[in-house]
Design a protein around this motif. Sequence first.
Motif, PDB file in Angstrom:
ATOM      1  N   ASP A   1       0.821  -1.192   0.000  1.00 52.08           N
ATOM      2  CA  ASP A   1       0.000   0.000   0.000  1.00 52.08           C
ATOM      3  C   ASP A   1       0.870   1.263   0.000  1.00 52.08           C
ATOM      4  O   ASP A   1       0.710   2.151  -0.834  1.00 52.08           O
ATOM      5  N   TYR A   2       1.832   1.318   0.937  1.00 51.98           N
ATOM      6  CA  TYR A   2       2.665   2.515   1.044  1.00 51.98           C
ATOM      7  C   TYR A   2       3.762   2.552  -0.007  1.00 51.98           C
ATOM      8  O   TYR A   2       4.142   3.617  -0.485  1.00 51.98           O
ATOM      9  N   GLY A   3       4.312   1.393  -0.399  1.00 53.84           N
ATOM     10  CA  GLY A   3       5.424   1.344  -1.344  1.00 53.84           C
ATOM     11  C   GLY A   3       4.986   1.568  -2.777  1.00 53.84           C
ATOM     12  O   GLY A   3       5.608   2.343  -3.504  1.00 53.84           O
ATOM     13  N   SER A   4       3.905   0.888  -3.206  1.00 53.00           N
ATOM     14  CA  SER A   4       3.578   0.960  -4.636  1.00 53.00           C
ATOM     15  C   SER A   4       2.399   1.871  -4.946  1.00 53.00           C
ATOM     16  O   SER A   4       2.169   2.199  -6.091  1.00 53.00           O
ATOM     17  N   ILE A   5       1.621   2.261  -3.931  1.00 51.61           N
ATOM     18  CA  ILE A   5       0.468   3.114  -4.237  1.00 51.61           C
ATOM     19  C   ILE A   5       0.695   4.540  -3.738  1.00 51.61           C
ATOM     20  O   ILE A   5       0.563   5.493  -4.477  1.00 51.61           O
ATOM     21  N   ARG A   6       1.135   4.673  -2.475  1.00 52.65           N
ATOM     22  CA  ARG A   6       1.280   6.019  -1.934  1.00 52.65           C
ATOM     23  C   ARG A   6       2.675   6.612  -2.113  1.00 52.65           C
ATOM     24  O   ARG A   6       2.893   7.782  -1.835  1.00 52.65           O
ATOM     25  N   TYR A   7       3.622   5.792  -2.533  1.00 56.18           N
ATOM     26  CA  TYR A   7       5.001   6.251  -2.727  1.00 56.18           C
ATOM     27  C   TYR A   7       5.599   6.927  -1.504  1.00 56.18           C
ATOM     28  O   TYR A   7       6.380   7.851  -1.618  1.00 56.18           O
ATOM     29  N   GLU A   8       5.211   6.478  -0.302  1.00 53.59           N
ATOM     30  CA  GLU A   8       5.908   6.948   0.899  1.00 53.59           C
ATOM     31  C   GLU A   8       7.007   5.952   1.192  1.00 53.59           C
ATOM     32  O   GLU A   8       6.859   5.037   2.002  1.00 53.59           O
ATOM     33  N   MET A   9       8.140   6.099   0.477  1.00 54.84           N
ATOM     34  CA  MET A   9       9.170   5.066   0.499  1.00 54.84           C
ATOM     35  C   MET A   9       9.852   4.929   1.861  1.00 54.84           C
ATOM     36  O   MET A   9      10.233   3.850   2.262  1.00 54.84           O
ATOM     37  N   GLY A  10      10.019   6.044   2.565  1.00 53.27           N
ATOM     38  CA  GLY A  10      10.648   5.965   3.878  1.00 53.27           C
ATOM     39  C   GLY A  10       9.787   5.142   4.832  1.00 53.27           C
ATOM     40  O   GLY A  10      10.278   4.241   5.521  1.00 53.27           O
ATOM     41  N   TYR A  11       8.505   5.454   4.828  1.00 52.03           N
ATOM     42  CA  TYR A  11       7.581   4.755   5.707  1.00 52.03           C
ATOM     43  C   TYR A  11       7.487   3.272   5.321  1.00 52.03           C
ATOM     44  O   TYR A  11       7.532   2.384   6.173  1.00 52.03           O
ATOM     45  N   ALA A  12       7.402   3.020   3.995  1.00 48.79           N
ATOM     46  CA  ALA A  12       7.355   1.633   3.520  1.00 48.79           C
ATOM     47  C   ALA A  12       8.620   0.884   3.937  1.00 48.79           C
ATOM     48  O   ALA A  12       8.565  -0.289   4.310  1.00 48.79           O
ATOM     49  N   SER A  13       9.755   1.570   3.891  1.00 51.48           N
ATOM     50  CA  SER A  13      11.010   0.933   4.302  1.00 51.48           C
ATOM     51  C   SER A  13      10.980   0.548   5.769  1.00 51.48           C
ATOM     52  O   SER A  13      11.525  -0.490   6.154  1.00 51.48           O
ATOM     53  N   ALA A  14      10.368   1.410   6.586  1.00 50.47           N
ATOM     54  CA  ALA A  14      10.264   1.076   8.011  1.00 50.47           C
ATOM     55  C   ALA A  14       9.419  -0.192   8.181  1.00 50.47           C
ATOM     56  O   ALA A  14       9.768  -1.080   8.968  1.00 50.47           O
ATOM     57  N   ILE A  15       8.330  -0.303   7.411  1.00 51.49           N
ATOM     58  CA  ILE A  15       7.500  -1.513   7.482  1.00 51.49           C
ATOM     59  C   ILE A  15       8.324  -2.726   7.043  1.00 51.49           C
ATOM     60  O   ILE A  15       8.310  -3.778   7.683  1.00 51.49           O
ATOM     61  N   ALA A  16       9.090  -2.539   5.940  1.00 50.14           N
ATOM     62  CA  ALA A  16       9.909  -3.642   5.429  1.00 50.14           C
ATOM     63  C   ALA A  16      10.948  -4.072   6.456  1.00 50.14           C
ATOM     64  O   ALA A  16      11.217  -5.264   6.617  1.00 50.14           O
ATOM     65  N   THR A  17      11.511  -3.090   7.171  1.00 59.06           N
ATOM     66  CA  THR A  17      12.523  -3.428   8.176  1.00 59.06           C
ATOM     67  C   THR A  17      11.901  -4.223   9.321  1.00 59.06           C
ATOM     68  O   THR A  17      12.484  -5.205   9.792  1.00 59.06           O
ATOM     69  N   VAL A  18      10.711  -3.813   9.749  1.00 62.43           N
ATOM     70  CA  VAL A  18      10.025  -4.569  10.802  1.00 62.43           C
ATOM     71  C   VAL A  18       9.773  -5.999  10.330  1.00 62.43           C
ATOM     72  O   VAL A  18      10.032  -6.975  11.057  1.00 62.43           O
ATOM     73  N   LEU A  19       9.330  -6.137   9.075  1.00 62.39           N
ATOM     74  CA  LEU A  19       9.068  -7.458   8.510  1.00 62.39           C
ATOM     75  C   LEU A  19      10.346  -8.293   8.479  1.00 62.39           C
ATOM     76  O   LEU A  19      10.361  -9.473   8.854  1.00 62.39           O
ATOM     77  N   PHE A  20      11.428  -7.662   8.040  1.00 60.35           N
ATOM     78  CA  PHE A  20      12.728  -8.338   7.970  1.00 60.35           C
ATOM     79  C   PHE A  20      13.130  -8.867   9.348  1.00 60.35           C
ATOM     80  O   PHE A  20      13.494 -10.037   9.512  1.00 60.35           O
ATOM     81  N   LEU A  21      13.024  -7.992  10.365  1.00 60.02           N
ATOM     82  CA  LEU A  21      13.434  -8.406  11.706  1.00 60.02           C
ATOM     83  C   LEU A  21      12.545  -9.531  12.226  1.00 60.02           C
ATOM     84  O   LEU A  21      13.031 -10.481  12.853  1.00 60.02           O
ATOM     85  N   LEU A  22      11.240  -9.441  11.943  1.00 63.09           N
ATOM     86  CA  LEU A  22      10.319 -10.493  12.375  1.00 63.09           C
ATOM     87  C   LEU A  22      10.682 -11.838  11.744  1.00 63.09           C
ATOM     88  O   LEU A  22      10.766 -12.860  12.427  1.00 63.09           O
ATOM     89  N   MET A  23      10.912 -11.819  10.425  1.00 59.37           N
ATOM     90  CA  MET A  23      11.207 -13.060   9.709  1.00 59.37           C
ATOM     91  C   MET A  23      12.515 -13.671  10.188  1.00 59.37           C
ATOM     92  O   MET A  23      12.583 -14.838  10.555  1.00 59.37           O
ATOM     93  N   VAL A  24      13.567 -12.865  10.167  1.00 53.91           N
ATOM     94  CA  VAL A  24      14.881 -13.399  10.531  1.00 53.91           C
ATOM     95  C   VAL A  24      14.901 -13.780  12.012  1.00 53.91           C
ATOM     96  O   VAL A  24      15.400 -14.846  12.379  1.00 53.91           O
ATOM     97  N   GLY A  25      14.293 -12.914  12.861  1.00 54.34           N
ATOM     98  CA  GLY A  25      14.270 -13.196  14.290  1.00 54.34           C
ATOM     99  C   GLY A  25      13.584 -14.517  14.605  1.00 54.34           C
ATOM    100  O   GLY A  25      14.135 -15.349  15.331  1.00 54.34           O
ATOM    101  N   SER A  26      12.408 -14.744  14.021  1.00 52.49           N
ATOM    102  CA  SER A  26      11.703 -15.983  14.364  1.00 52.49           C
ATOM    103  C   SER A  26      12.409 -17.198  13.771  1.00 52.49           C
ATOM    104  O   SER A  26      12.411 -18.269  14.373  1.00 52.49           O
ATOM    105  N   ASN A  27      13.050 -17.013  12.615  1.00 50.16           N
ATOM    106  CA  ASN A  27      13.845 -18.109  12.063  1.00 50.16           C
ATOM    107  C   ASN A  27      14.977 -18.510  12.996  1.00 50.16           C
ATOM    108  O   ASN A  27      15.199 -19.686  13.257  1.00 50.16           O
TER     109      ASN A  27
END
Lengths: 338, 297
Positions: free
Chosen positions: A300-326
């Motif tokens: 939503d934020y990355g490809s529709i609203r182009y708020e790349m900074g905010y989308a990056s923060a979401i991506a970073t949270v996702l990254f930490l969740l994935m790698v952390g639980s692994n």
Amino acid sequence: MACQQLRIKGESIVKDMGINVNADRPRRWPLGGILKLQPTEEWSLINRIKKNVASYVLIAPYFILFFIFTVLPVAMSMTLSFTSFNVLEPPQFIGWGNYIRLFLNDDIFRIAIKNTLIFAVITGPISYFMCLLFAWIINEFKGKLRAFITLIFYAPSISGNAYVVWNLILRGDKYGILNGILLQLDLIDDAVIWMKTEKYVLMFLIIVQLWLSLGTGFLTFIAGLQTIDKTLYEAASIDGIKNRWQELWYVTLPSMKPQLMFGAVMQITQSFAVADISVQLAGNPSVNYAGTTIVTHLMDYGSIRYEMGYASAIATVLFLLMVGSNKLVQKLLRKVGN
Amino acid sequence: MQRTYGSRKKLLGSLKRHRGLNRSMAGNVTLFIFMGICGVFMAVPLIFVISNAFKPLDELFRYPPRLFPRYPGFDNFADLKVLMSNSWVPFSRYILNTVIITGGGTLGHVIVASMAAYPLAKHDFPGKNILFSIVVLSLMFTWQVTQVPNYLIISKLGINNTYLAVMLPAFSYGLGLYLMKQFMEQIPDSLIESARLDGASEYRIYLSIIMPNVKPAWLTLAVLQFQTMWGNTGSQFLRDEQLKPLQYALLQIVNSGPARQGAAAVVTLIIAAIPITFFIICQSSIIETMTTSGIKE
């Protein structure tokens, strides 16, 4: 080819006998070895690099692309997450601003993270145990029957976007297959609009995700079960192992630990990434955000609203969740059978 | 290595009985009934994918629903043909795009990943362990994490809105390299050593010793990568209608209302059938490759 097979077999027998085939090869350098190098000319780092030019040439194409499209993006994503960036203007540093907004002011993100965690906590372990259980049962069969059963369970995960067939199954009128069956059995009085009713959306998405989830991990387990030494079972039954469950816990699982760990990586990573099925089956945005996940929020934020900074923060949270639980699950799995 | 997989024993004798000691009859029955129920759950949607393609439109929307069509026919195929000839991008173009993207992405990945896997499996060079552990780490997250920066990088490289934008990142997927490296490790060192003594260069060894010996692995990589590329709608990077793949066209047709559902059912069948066929052909190679896929401590 047959000759080579024989050769490989011969080699492993020699190895089993304790004869070191590789005695003449230089010893392997552990990761920390670089720091402990002796200052003799022969072992100096530069010489070792020079000696292995061919290795670097061979890995170069892969790793250049890997750094451009995987390593660099992760680093960029983490950096951009501390900025406000709309692609047109240069990024502006705003510190923890995005994260504060994400966790304190973004109600939809809270729903997204809740849904994603429900998804991961349910589909991750269930799909993992399904993979293991089915692989274990399939292992009791042989030949064509076994290949056929494997195919039935594996096919959904590789059938491209064919999960759109669930659109027909879950249709909201009486022509929907699920509605039709339930109406026919008099279990419901009226057709239910499944994917537009908040309380059903997540449940059905989980079911579809489970249907899709017997993938690489499943094949790994099937393969892993085949490699277990049959004599272990005979020995175990002499040692007093009584039934198949004991056999599973004391012999099978410890013998396929590497595969268990690899399968876990596959299943966990997948369970956090649910997005396409949500968009296709529940729509985006879904009713009351019932099917919103971290990834759909990111899209939503990355490809529709182009708020790349905010989308990056979401991506970073996702990254930490994935790698952390692994990492966490890897730690737990090391204890299997100990 | 075990080669029980795909052995040509008769179906009747397919249950292993030699370990009867630890198998109770009740346990067998319970497990197989459970397996049967789950098997039906897995199979029914796929059976619908197949049977829907042959259902006339009025049977597609029928109450009560029927698994198999009463009057099967090829109306839907004709519908799709009409739809195809009316679309302003010729339908063959979508197919061509898919062939280029999937074919190119798969071929490139298999070549690039196996080239990198050989040194990682068989050479000792500084940086090897750290590089490989980064690749293993990359298995722990999905492409969505890198979506935003990748868009920026691909724009910067000037390959946005070209096939390369979808293909190049796919060359460097981590799973293929990982599986290939694990599989190559079981090639005996003496084989490589003797080639070296004969004066073969490392490139020569890679081409004539390693590659012929890892045929199951590159078949596996090809099939897995094919599946990933096949499912790609390319919606992020491909803006021009002329560049979009078949999957994109499918989702368009599926989302375009009840009248098109017959055609949609046919496209769904095509989409599902091709990767499944490839898997059937390569199944035993894939299983063989997966035996080496474990994460070692």
